[in-house]
Design a protein around this motif. Structure first.
Motif, PDB file in Angstrom:
ATOM      1  N   GLN A 127       2.274   1.969  -3.445  1.00 39.42           N
ATOM      2  CA  GLN A 127       1.275   2.552  -4.354  1.00 39.42           C
ATOM      3  C   GLN A 127       0.998   4.014  -4.002  1.00 39.42           C
ATOM      4  O   GLN A 127       0.837   4.853  -4.895  1.00 39.42           O
ATOM      5  N   LEU A 159       0.843  -1.201   0.000  1.00 39.06           N
ATOM      6  CA  LEU A 159       0.000   0.000   0.000  1.00 39.06           C
ATOM      7  C   LEU A 159       0.880   1.254   0.000  1.00 39.06           C
ATOM      8  O   LEU A 159       0.590   2.222  -0.716  1.00 39.06           O
ATOM      9  N   LYS A 200      -2.947  -7.499  -3.576  1.00 33.71           N
ATOM     10  CA  LYS A 200      -2.813  -7.111  -4.991  1.00 33.71           C
ATOM     11  C   LYS A 200      -4.133  -7.216  -5.733  1.00 33.71           C
ATOM     12  O   LYS A 200      -4.396  -6.452  -6.657  1.00 33.71           O
ATOM     13  N   PRO A 232      -4.787  -1.270  -3.085  1.00 28.68           N
ATOM     14  CA  PRO A 232      -3.641  -0.611  -3.723  1.00 28.68           C
ATOM     15  C   PRO A 232      -4.061   0.582  -4.591  1.00 28.68           C
ATOM     16  O   PRO A 232      -3.398   1.627  -4.574  1.00 28.68           O
TER      17      PRO A 232
END
Length: 177
Positions: A22, A19, A162, A167
């Motif tokens: 991203q 996380l 994922k 994300p």
């Protein structure tokens, strides 16, 4: 804007750090500068409560906190990143937060922005209540301007994370700050 990401996961390639990656991607694409503090792998000792710092440093302990102090106080935003451990932040991140004792006033005067990114195996609706409450208390106490929270429910493995919406939410939060 300068952003410092405070990572608290002992698993460098785990869900919470995914996380964070991203969020960082989004923030950098938006033109921000990002630095990472890896609290879980740093030479960082718990606050002893000795108050040598007088609540505004320097700390009597000689570890990585002196460098982290500079990074935090040079930033405009702090992003707290943690796996959910027993319904709170990881001990590794908590050690870093406890060491804010020596920079409380400086953080407070800056009126920094903040965000929280967290991941947990558990997907119950109450899973993050304690962590969110602690984060909101930090926001209030440190005079932070909350920019958002991404809580990855049911993100016990990187594969699960994922393939979840989290994300993308972290990326969008990074782009929006």
């Amino acid at each position: 804007m300068k952003i410092v990401v405070l990572e608290g996961s002992p698993n460098k390639h785990g869900s919470s750090n995914l996380l964070a990656d991203q969020f960082i991607r989004g923030a950098e694409e938006a033109g921000h500068t990002v630095e990472i503090i890896d609290a879980a792998h740093a030479d960082l000792h718990p606050c002893t409560g000795c108050i040598y710092c007088g609540y505004e440093g320097p700390c009597v302990q000689k570890d990585d906190m002196e460098q982290f102090r500079k990074q935090i106080l040079n930033a405009d935003m702090m992003v707290f990143v943690t796996p959910l451990y027993y319904y709170g932040m990881s001990a590794q991140l908590k050690i870093l937060v406890d060491r804010f004792c020596a920079i409380n006033s400086s953080i407070n005067r800056k009126h920094m922005k903040s965000a929280l990114l967290a991941a947990a195996w558990n997907a119950d609706d109450w899973t993050f209540e304690s962590l969110e409450s602690h984060y909101r208390t930090l926001v209030r106490y440190l005079n932070l301007d909350d920019q958002g929270v991404v809580l990855g429910y049911g993100c016990g493995t990187v594969s699960m994370t994922k393939h979840s919406p989290y994300p993308d939410k972290a990326y969008e939060l990074g782009r929006s700050v």
